[in-house]
Scaffold this motif. Structure first.
Motif, PDB file in Angstrom:
ATOM      1  N   ASP A  28      -1.612   0.524 -12.887  1.00 34.25           N
ATOM      2  CA  ASP A  28      -2.919   1.141 -12.912  1.00 34.25           C
ATOM      3  C   ASP A  28      -3.692   1.045 -11.615  1.00 34.25           C
ATOM      4  OD1 ASP A  28      -3.100   2.383 -15.976  1.00 34.25           O
ATOM      5  OD2 ASP A  28      -3.296   0.215 -16.402  1.00 34.25           O
ATOM      6  N   ASP A  29      -3.534  -0.160 -11.041  1.00 31.93           N
ATOM      7  CA  ASP A  29      -4.482  -0.655 -10.102  1.00 31.93           C
ATOM      8  C   ASP A  29      -3.878  -0.665  -8.633  1.00 31.93           C
ATOM      9  OD1 ASP A  29      -6.379  -1.061 -11.902  1.00 31.93           O
ATOM     10  OD2 ASP A  29      -5.846  -3.159 -12.134  1.00 31.93           O
ATOM     11  N   ALA A  30      -2.448  -0.262  -8.694  1.00 34.47           N
ATOM     12  CA  ALA A  30      -1.786  -0.381  -7.237  1.00 34.47           C
ATOM     13  C   ALA A  30      -2.347   0.843  -6.414  1.00 34.47           C
ATOM     14  CB  ALA A  30      -0.440  -0.107  -7.757  1.00 34.47           C
ATOM     15  N   GLU A  31      -1.891   0.967  -5.360  1.00 35.83           N
ATOM     16  CA  GLU A  31      -2.236   1.755  -4.355  1.00 35.83           C
ATOM     17  C   GLU A  31      -0.900   2.691  -3.632  1.00 35.83           C
ATOM     18  OE1 GLU A  31      -5.779  -0.026  -1.737  1.00 35.83           O
ATOM     19  OE2 GLU A  31      -4.302  -1.620  -2.157  1.00 35.83           O
ATOM     20  N   VAL A  32      -1.047   3.661  -3.051  1.00 30.11           N
ATOM     21  CA  VAL A  32      -0.281   4.625  -2.465  1.00 30.11           C
ATOM     22  C   VAL A  32      -0.414   4.975  -1.006  1.00 30.11           C
ATOM     23  CG1 VAL A  32       0.741   6.778  -2.613  1.00 30.11           C
ATOM     24  CG2 VAL A  32       0.251   5.439  -4.944  1.00 30.11           C
ATOM     25  N   VAL A  33       0.482   4.929  -0.157  1.00 32.31           N
ATOM     26  CA  VAL A  33       0.382   4.968   1.175  1.00 32.31           C
ATOM     27  C   VAL A  33       0.291   6.723   1.631  1.00 32.31           C
ATOM     28  CG1 VAL A  33       1.346   5.292   3.522  1.00 32.31           C
ATOM     29  CG2 VAL A  33       1.496   2.959   2.104  1.00 32.31           C
ATOM     30  N   VAL A  34      -0.687   7.265   1.938  1.00 29.73           N
ATOM     31  CA  VAL A  34      -0.687   8.772   2.026  1.00 29.73           C
ATOM     32  C   VAL A  34      -0.988   9.152   3.502  1.00 29.73           C
ATOM     33  CG1 VAL A  34      -2.299  10.860   1.657  1.00 29.73           C
ATOM     34  CG2 VAL A  34      -1.907   9.118  -0.082  1.00 29.73           C
ATOM     35  N   PHE A  35      -0.195  10.024   4.160  1.00 27.46           N
ATOM     36  CA  PHE A  35      -0.290  10.640   5.461  1.00 27.46           C
ATOM     37  C   PHE A  35      -0.810  12.046   5.076  1.00 27.46           C
ATOM     38  CE2 PHE A  35       3.308   7.399   5.791  1.00 27.46           C
ATOM     39  CZ  PHE A  35       2.870   6.782   7.162  1.00 27.46           C
ATOM     40  N   THR A  36      -2.054  12.112   5.850  1.00 28.90           N
ATOM     41  CA  THR A  36      -2.524  13.790   5.971  1.00 28.90           C
ATOM     42  C   THR A  36      -1.727  14.589   7.045  1.00 28.90           C
ATOM     43  OG1 THR A  36      -4.503  12.627   4.715  1.00 28.90           O
ATOM     44  CG2 THR A  36      -4.750  14.882   5.927  1.00 28.90           C
ATOM     45  N   GLY A  37      -1.545  15.519   6.588  1.00 26.12           N
ATOM     46  CA  GLY A  37      -0.858  16.582   7.648  1.00 26.12           C
ATOM     47  C   GLY A  37       0.414  16.148   8.183  1.00 26.12           C
ATOM     48  N   ASP A  38       1.060  17.045   8.941  1.00 24.68           N
ATOM     49  CA  ASP A  38       2.182  16.823   9.642  1.00 24.68           C
ATOM     50  C   ASP A  38       2.537  15.542  10.281  1.00 24.68           C
ATOM     51  OD1 ASP A  38       2.772  19.333   8.656  1.00 24.68           O
ATOM     52  OD2 ASP A  38       2.916  20.217  10.455  1.00 24.68           O
ATOM     53  N   THR A  39       3.376  14.776  10.015  1.00 27.25           N
ATOM     54  CA  THR A  39       3.638  13.568  10.382  1.00 27.25           C
ATOM     55  C   THR A  39       5.026  13.226  10.863  1.00 27.25           C
ATOM     56  OG1 THR A  39       2.252  12.633   8.602  1.00 27.25           O
ATOM     57  CG2 THR A  39       3.765  11.231   9.460  1.00 27.25           C
ATOM     58  N   THR A  40       5.127  12.519  12.107  1.00 33.18           N
ATOM     59  CA  THR A  40       6.322  12.236  12.812  1.00 33.18           C
ATOM     60  C   THR A  40       6.291  10.601  12.729  1.00 33.18           C
ATOM     61  OG1 THR A  40       6.156  14.189  14.134  1.00 33.18           O
ATOM     62  CG2 THR A  40       7.557  12.460  15.060  1.00 33.18           C
ATOM     63  N   LEU A  41       7.503  10.066  12.387  1.00 32.79           N
ATOM     64  CA  LEU A  41       7.797   8.783  12.488  1.00 32.79           C
ATOM     65  C   LEU A  41       9.129   8.424  13.122  1.00 32.79           C
ATOM     66  CD1 LEU A  41       7.010   8.063   8.597  1.00 32.79           C
ATOM     67  CD2 LEU A  41       5.422   7.766  10.656  1.00 32.79           C
ATOM     68  N   GLU A  42       9.426   7.280  13.495  1.00 30.83           N
ATOM     69  CA  GLU A  42      10.484   6.781  13.917  1.00 30.83           C
ATOM     70  C   GLU A  42      11.611   6.413  12.783  1.00 30.83           C
ATOM     71  OE1 GLU A  42      12.724   3.411  16.810  1.00 30.83           O
ATOM     72  OE2 GLU A  42      10.556   3.517  16.851  1.00 30.83           O
ATOM     73  N   SER A  43      11.200   5.850  11.939  1.00 29.05           N
ATOM     74  CA  SER A  43      11.881   5.725  10.682  1.00 29.05           C
ATOM     75  C   SER A  43      11.082   5.301   9.339  1.00 29.05           C
ATOM     76  CB  SER A  43      12.663   4.397  10.904  1.00 29.05           C
ATOM     77  OG  SER A  43      11.904   3.174  11.194  1.00 29.05           O
ATOM     78  N   LEU A  44      11.370   5.297   8.252  1.00 30.68           N
ATOM     79  CA  LEU A  44      10.665   4.881   7.125  1.00 30.68           C
ATOM     80  C   LEU A  44      11.339   4.142   6.057  1.00 30.68           C
ATOM     81  CD1 LEU A  44       8.019   5.481   5.259  1.00 30.68           C
ATOM     82  CD2 LEU A  44       9.062   7.745   4.666  1.00 30.68           C
ATOM     83  N   PRO A  45      11.037   2.867   5.804  1.00 35.62           N
ATOM     84  CA  PRO A  45      11.632   2.155   4.957  1.00 35.62           C
ATOM     85  C   PRO A  45      11.152   2.170   3.675  1.00 35.62           C
ATOM     86  CG  PRO A  45       9.970   0.769   6.249  1.00 35.62           C
ATOM     87  CD  PRO A  45       9.921   2.102   6.741  1.00 35.62           C
TER      88      PRO A  45
END
Length: 332
Positions: A28-45
């Motif tokens: 219920d109380d946890a959180e989420v990582v949100v990227f808004t719009g097109d996103t570029t990353l080097e890596s994603l663990p």
């Protein structure tokens, strides 16, 4: 620029319907990582502890981030990986994904657009699943006890189905080599796809043919393709060669087939007093009946003559074993 923030799970559910897409019961109380719009990353663990530190975000709740939402396209220069077989943050991408490789174990992944990976798309273990709503392109698609669904076109050099690979439309599948059975979205076997033979695994680098999860994940994060390098075997690779390896090189370059899981061929035994045994041996896992495209059946006696000729021409002394006429004794 990364437009990233921590969002309460309730807000993420109201905006993106994540509770209906992923197994989030009792949270219920946890959180989420949100990227808004097109996103570029080097890596994603996609492991809980790594995602928390990687994001750089401050949480208002002590629980780990439960997942990642990208409200747009996602481009990852290197890899997206999840090592934990039991758990992992979910990943929801509402657009297309481009990455070098994507490999997951316990995470649940939903990509609403297309997926293009330059090398490997892999799924390990049955606590997670991967669903691609659009088209998918990869060098290698590998599933091992991991449900993977492809609702659009699927294009790959090799697919390891692992009994859990499902496609919506067989007519939109273009795969050069199959290992394992393929199913429709209901779970029924598609007789027009897949193979009962494991011979297609020969397309993999020999380091990966056992499909061990950890070596595969390490290779993926190192940016290494799982496919076997093209071209003939090297006779003089970097580093010193053992006497047995030198004999193998001579026989390979002479066109002789080496025995392995699928094919009959030569074996170079361990040396004793600088004498090596060379003999013909049957495959460990022969196809019965032979799979389409399998090499021709070899004549053991003719192969022994070929081995002797190639090694003699290379300066070795070759004699028949006095105790076993089907074994050659080879020495410098």
């Amino acid at each position: 620029m990364r437009h990233i923030r921590a969002v309460p799970l309730q807000e993420a559910d109201e905006r993106f319907g994540v509770r209906s897409l992923f197994h989030l019961d009792g949270i219920d109380d946890a959180e989420v990582v949100v990227f808004t719009g097109d996103t570029t990353l080097e890596s994603l663990p996609l492991d809980f502890s790594e995602l928390d530190s990687w994001s750089g975000l401050t949480k208002t709740h002590p629980d780990a981030f439960r997942g990642v939402v990208v409200d747009g396209d996602l481009t990852v220069t290197e890899w997206i990986t999840n090592w934990d077989t039991d758990f992992g943050p979910f990943l929801l991408v509402r657009g297309d994904v481009r990455a070098k490789s994507l490999a997951t174990s316990g995470s649940e992944i939903l990509i609403e657009g297309d997926l293009e990976v330059a090398q490997t798309l892999a799924g390990f273990y049955n606590h997670g699943h991967t669903v691609i709503k659009g088209d998918t392109r990869a060098e290698v698609v590998l599933t091992s006890q991991h449900l993977s669904e492809f609702h659009g076109r699927l294009t790959a050099e090799l697919c390891v189905a692992g009994k859990f690979l499902r496609v919506a439309d067989p007519a939109r599948v273009q795969v050069n080599g199959w290992e394992g059975h393929v199913h429709d979205l209901r779970g029924d076997i598609l007789p027009s796809l897949g193979s009962a033979s494991t011979r297609a695994l020969r397309a993999l680098d020999p380091d990966f043919r056992d499909l061990d999860r950890r070596p595969l994940l390490k290779a993926i994060e190192a940016g290494r393709s799982l496919l076997r390098a093209p071209g003939p075997p090297r006779a003089t690779p970097d580093g010193p060669r053992t006497p047995a390896e030198a004999i193998r090189d001579i026989l390979r370059l002479a066109g002789s087939r080496e025995q392995d899981r699928w094919d009959d061929g030569f074996v170079v035994g361990e040396g004793k007093d600088d004498v090596f045994e060379v003999f013909y041996c049957e495959a460990n896992e022969p196809d019965d009946p032979p799979a389409p495209g399998a090499p021709e059946v070899l004549d053991p006696a003719a192969e022994l003559l070929r081995y002797a000729g190639a090694l003699t021409a290379a300066g070795y002394r070759v004699a028949a074993d006095p105790h076993d006429a089907e074994v050659l004794l080879v020495r410098r």
